[in-house]
Design a protein around this motif. Structure first.
Motif, mmCIF file in Angstrom:
data_model
loop_
_atom_site.group_PDB
_atom_site.id
_atom_site.type_symbol
_atom_site.label_atom_id
_atom_site.label_comp_id
_atom_site.label_asym_id
_atom_site.label_seq_id
_atom_site.Cartn_x
_atom_site.Cartn_y
_atom_site.Cartn_z
ATOM 1 N N LEU A 1 -21.320 61.074 43.368
ATOM 2 C CA LEU A 1 -20.165 61.471 42.542
ATOM 3 C C LEU A 1 -19.400 60.268 41.990
ATOM 4 C CD1 LEU A 1 -18.239 64.483 44.102
ATOM 5 C CD2 LEU A 1 -19.293 64.298 41.861
ATOM 6 N N VAL A 2 -19.124 59.317 42.881
ATOM 7 C CA VAL A 2 -18.303 58.177 42.463
ATOM 8 C C VAL A 2 -19.063 57.327 41.456
ATOM 9 C CG1 VAL A 2 -17.155 56.072 43.258
ATOM 10 C CG2 VAL A 2 -17.007 58.177 44.604
ATOM 11 N N SER A 3 -20.355 57.061 41.746
ATOM 12 C CA SER A 3 -21.095 56.187 40.824
ATOM 13 C C SER A 3 -21.267 56.867 39.465
ATOM 14 C CB SER A 3 -22.438 55.769 41.420
ATOM 15 O OG SER A 3 -23.252 56.875 41.596
ATOM 16 N N PHE A 4 -21.378 58.212 39.451
ATOM 17 C CA PHE A 4 -21.512 58.883 38.149
ATOM 18 C C PHE A 4 -20.207 58.773 37.351
ATOM 19 C CE2 PHE A 4 -21.565 62.572 35.269
ATOM 20 C CZ PHE A 4 -22.698 62.230 34.553
ATOM 21 N N GLN A 5 -19.071 58.896 38.042
ATOM 22 C CA GLN A 5 -17.779 58.739 37.334
ATOM 23 C C GLN A 5 -17.672 57.345 36.730
ATOM 24 O OE1 GLN A 5 -14.182 60.241 39.434
ATOM 25 N NE2 GLN A 5 -15.665 60.788 40.987
ATOM 26 N N ASN A 6 -18.090 56.345 37.501
ATOM 27 C CA ASN A 6 -18.031 54.971 36.983
ATOM 28 C C ASN A 6 -18.942 54.812 35.766
ATOM 29 O OD1 ASN A 6 -16.177 54.234 38.873
ATOM 30 N ND2 ASN A 6 -17.703 53.545 40.359
ATOM 31 N N ARG A 7 -20.067 55.530 35.837
ATOM 32 C CA ARG A 7 -21.010 55.444 34.707
ATOM 33 C C ARG A 7 -20.382 56.025 33.441
ATOM 34 N NH1 ARG A 7 -26.450 58.342 35.056
ATOM 35 N NH2 ARG A 7 -27.241 57.972 32.973
ATOM 36 N N ILE A 8 -19.701 57.176 33.590
ATOM 37 C CA ILE A 8 -19.052 57.796 32.417
ATOM 38 C C ILE A 8 -18.022 56.820 31.835
ATOM 39 C CG2 ILE A 8 -17.488 59.638 31.676
ATOM 40 C CD1 ILE A 8 -18.736 61.423 33.808
ATOM 41 N N ILE A 9 -17.232 56.232 32.740
ATOM 42 C CA ILE A 9 -16.164 55.330 32.279
ATOM 43 C C ILE A 9 -16.775 54.128 31.537
ATOM 44 C CG2 ILE A 9 -14.334 53.753 33.097
ATOM 45 C CD1 ILE A 9 -13.830 55.966 35.317
ATOM 46 N N SER A 10 -17.902 53.621 32.057
ATOM 47 C CA SER A 10 -18.454 52.443 31.375
ATOM 48 C C SER A 10 -19.163 52.833 30.068
ATOM 49 C CB SER A 10 -19.336 51.614 32.308
ATOM 50 O OG SER A 10 -20.538 52.255 32.521
ATOM 51 N N ILE A 11 -19.765 54.037 30.007
ATOM 52 C CA ILE A 11 -20.345 54.472 28.706
ATOM 53 C C ILE A 11 -19.214 54.568 27.680
ATOM 54 C CG2 ILE A 11 -21.491 56.358 27.442
ATOM 55 C CD1 ILE A 11 -22.951 57.131 30.010
ATOM 56 N N ALA A 12 -18.069 55.136 28.110
ATOM 57 C CA ALA A 12 -16.932 55.292 27.189
ATOM 58 C C ALA A 12 -16.433 53.923 26.731
ATOM 59 C CB ALA A 12 -15.818 56.077 27.873
ATOM 60 N N GLU A 13 -16.315 52.993 27.693
ATOM 61 C CA GLU A 13 -15.809 51.646 27.332
ATOM 62 C C GLU A 13 -16.723 50.985 26.319
ATOM 63 O OE1 GLU A 13 -15.252 49.697 31.078
ATOM 64 O OE2 GLU A 13 -13.259 50.611 31.352
ATOM 65 N N SER A 14 -18.052 51.199 26.497
ATOM 66 C CA SER A 14 -18.961 50.555 25.550
ATOM 67 C C SER A 14 -18.886 51.214 24.171
ATOM 68 C CB SER A 14 -20.395 50.557 26.084
ATOM 69 O OG SER A 14 -20.835 51.879 26.201
ATOM 70 N N SER A 15 -18.260 52.400 24.094
ATOM 71 C CA SER A 15 -18.021 53.032 22.784
ATOM 72 C C SER A 15 -16.602 52.730 22.301
ATOM 73 C CB SER A 15 -18.165 54.556 22.849
ATOM 74 O OG SER A 15 -19.296 54.932 23.534
ATOM 75 N N GLY A 16 -15.899 51.852 23.021
ATOM 76 C CA GLY A 16 -14.548 51.467 22.607
ATOM 77 C C GLY A 16 -13.487 52.509 22.937
ATOM 78 N N ARG A 17 -13.757 53.411 23.913
ATOM 79 C CA ARG A 17 -12.751 54.417 24.278
ATOM 80 C C ARG A 17 -12.426 54.302 25.765
ATOM 81 N NH1 ARG A 17 -12.550 58.672 20.181
ATOM 82 N NH2 ARG A 17 -10.508 58.970 21.100
ATOM 83 N N ASN A 18 -11.170 54.595 26.090
ATOM 84 C CA ASN A 18 -10.776 54.652 27.504
ATOM 85 C C ASN A 18 -10.734 56.102 27.941
ATOM 86 O OD1 ASN A 18 -10.398 51.949 28.065
ATOM 87 N ND2 ASN A 18 -8.394 51.966 27.060
ATOM 88 N N VAL A 19 -11.324 56.395 29.086
ATOM 89 C CA VAL A 19 -11.277 57.779 29.578
ATOM 90 C C VAL A 19 -10.816 57.808 31.036
ATOM 91 C CG1 VAL A 19 -13.086 58.646 28.031
ATOM 92 C CG2 VAL A 19 -13.718 57.813 30.295
ATOM 93 N N ASP A 20 -10.221 58.942 31.420
ATOM 94 C CA ASP A 20 -9.891 59.206 32.827
ATOM 95 C C ASP A 20 -10.606 60.485 33.225
ATOM 96 O OD1 ASP A 20 -8.060 57.172 33.372
ATOM 97 O OD2 ASP A 20 -6.510 58.263 32.239
ATOM 98 N N ILE A 21 -10.993 60.568 34.496
ATOM 99 C CA ILE A 21 -11.560 61.828 34.987
ATOM 100 C C ILE A 21 -10.386 62.654 35.511
ATOM 101 C CG2 ILE A 21 -13.274 62.898 36.499
ATOM 102 C CD1 ILE A 21 -14.536 60.836 34.562
ATOM 103 N N ASP A 22 -10.038 63.723 34.778
ATOM 104 C CA ASP A 22 -8.877 64.565 35.136
ATOM 105 C C ASP A 22 -9.164 65.455 36.339
ATOM 106 O OD1 ASP A 22 -6.979 63.823 33.354
ATOM 107 O OD2 ASP A 22 -6.729 65.821 32.456
ATOM 108 N N GLY A 23 -10.423 65.882 36.465
ATOM 109 C CA GLY A 23 -10.764 66.772 37.579
ATOM 110 C C GLY A 23 -12.269 66.935 37.675
#
Ligand SMILES: C[S@@+](CC[C@H](N)C(=O)[O-])C[C@H]1O[C@@H](n2cnc3c(N)ncnc32)[C@H](O)[C@@H]1O
Length: 334
Positions: free
Chosen positions: A292-314
């Motif tokens: 779970l944790v590593s997948f969340q980090n993966r989403i955040i880094s995919i977003a960063e590489s697209s120039g967007r900041n994201v938070d996991i709300d739930g």
């Protein structure tokens, strides 16, 4: 002896349904005719609407077995392997069986139909396959045409599990997402199937518009007829295309639904590209519970590489997929 109300024939149905609603109808005995009256069995002593009360010997209603496992004629040692639940889509049951039960599949289907009088067909689920995620189904009993009308939370849909993906177990999740949609939102479902998310959203919330994309032409045909059936053609646009291409021509979005659980994250870039700041992605994913944790980090880094900041709300755990994996929904705020 059973306590009954003596009801004139022409008021029989009216009184019976009133008694049923008030919990006063005795469901274990038969209603009988007595001249130009009916004798309706009741529970308790109470009189009702000044109707005459009588004590009569009424025949009991035989109790029907509703647990199919008690009706199967398979060897005793296999009974413990029978599934305790199965999916019902409209009037079609779809069941998964362990391999030792395969030689008895037809007998099991007979038992299922006997226990559930409203079933028209029973099919064996041999897994979701291919790009369109359609179930490989083997008809065990009943009619070969597996299309049927399925209703959830007031949405009426034509579904054909042999042509397009549909999962009745996600109804509560669809309702959860529908309730999050605020008035005036522009929403896209990138992998919409026969349209359950878009239909539920429009039935229970007030988005400005919902775009519903799917690559499977059969799914989109069913979705179009479902949009018309629910009179939502002014609020949902069905698009038969690859989501990667279809997203390019859409306006800015408030919310994106991504239910392609094996590979959803591969499409995040296309979603982020159209999402307004503050917008939300509901991303469905099958993963190991330990990841779970590593997948969340993966989403955040995919977003960063697209120039967007994201938070996991739930994160919602929706169902078990295997002993170590589950299907999750990640609510990703941009
Ligand atoms: C798991 S199903 C989800 C269907 C629907 N959201 C539901 O809840 O019933 C995934 C759907 O995505 C569609 N699909 C797969 N790849 C796609 C793509 N690249 N673009 C658009 N649709 C795609 C499949 O045809 C399938 O109907």
């Amino acid at each position: 002896m059973v306590r009954c109300l003596k009801v004139p024939l022409d008021r029989g149905e009216e009184i019976r349904s009133e008694l049923r609603q008030k919990g006063m109808l005795d469901l274990s005995h038969t209603i009988v005719r007595d001249g130009d009256h009916l004798l309706i069995p009741i529970v308790g002593e109470a009189a009702y609407q000044g109707l005459e009360v009588k004590d009569r010997d009424l025949p009991p209603i035989p109790r029907k077995e509703t647990d199919y496992r008690k009706l199967t004629k398979i060897p005793d040692e296999l009974i413990g392997s029978l599934p305790s639940s199965f999916d019902v889509i409209g009037d079609v049951a779809i069941m998964k069986l362990d391999e030792p039960l395969f030689p008895h599949a037809e007998d099991i289907a007979d038992a299922l139909m006997e226990a559930n009088g409203r079933l028209r067909s029973v099919a064996l689920d041999q897994g979701v396959k291919g790009e369109f995620r359609v179930r490989d189904l083997k008809l065990l009993r009943g009619e070969t045409d597996l299309s049927s009308i399925h209703t959830e939370y007031g949405v009426v849909m034509e579904v054909d599990p042999s042509l397009a993906y549909f999962n009745p177990r996600l109804s509560r999740e669809r309702m959860r997402v529908a309730e999050l949609v605020r008035e005036g939102e522009v929403v896209v479902d990138m992998f919409a199937g026969v349209g359950p998310f878009p239909l539920m959203i429009c039935r229970h919330s007030k988005p400005a518009h919902v775009f519903a994309i799917d690559m499977n032409p059969d799914a989109v045909e069913l979705m179009k007829s479902n949009i018309l059936r629910n009179r939502l053609d002014d609020r949902i646009t069905a698009i038969n295309d690859d989501a990667r291409d279809a997203m390019r021509s859409l306006p800015e979005l408030d919310r994106v639904i991504m239910n392609l659980p094996h590979i959803s994250e591969e499409f995040i870039f296309h979603a982020l590209h159209k999402l307004k700041a503050g917008g939300m992605i509901h991303l469905y994913k099958i993963i190991e519970r330990d990841d779970l944790v590593s997948f969340q980090n993966r989403i955040i880094s995919i977003a960063e590489s697209s120039g967007r900041n994201v938070d996991i709300d739930g994160i919602q755990e929706l169902k078990t997929y295997s002993p170590t994996m589950s299907v999750y929904c990640f609510d990703i705020r941009c």
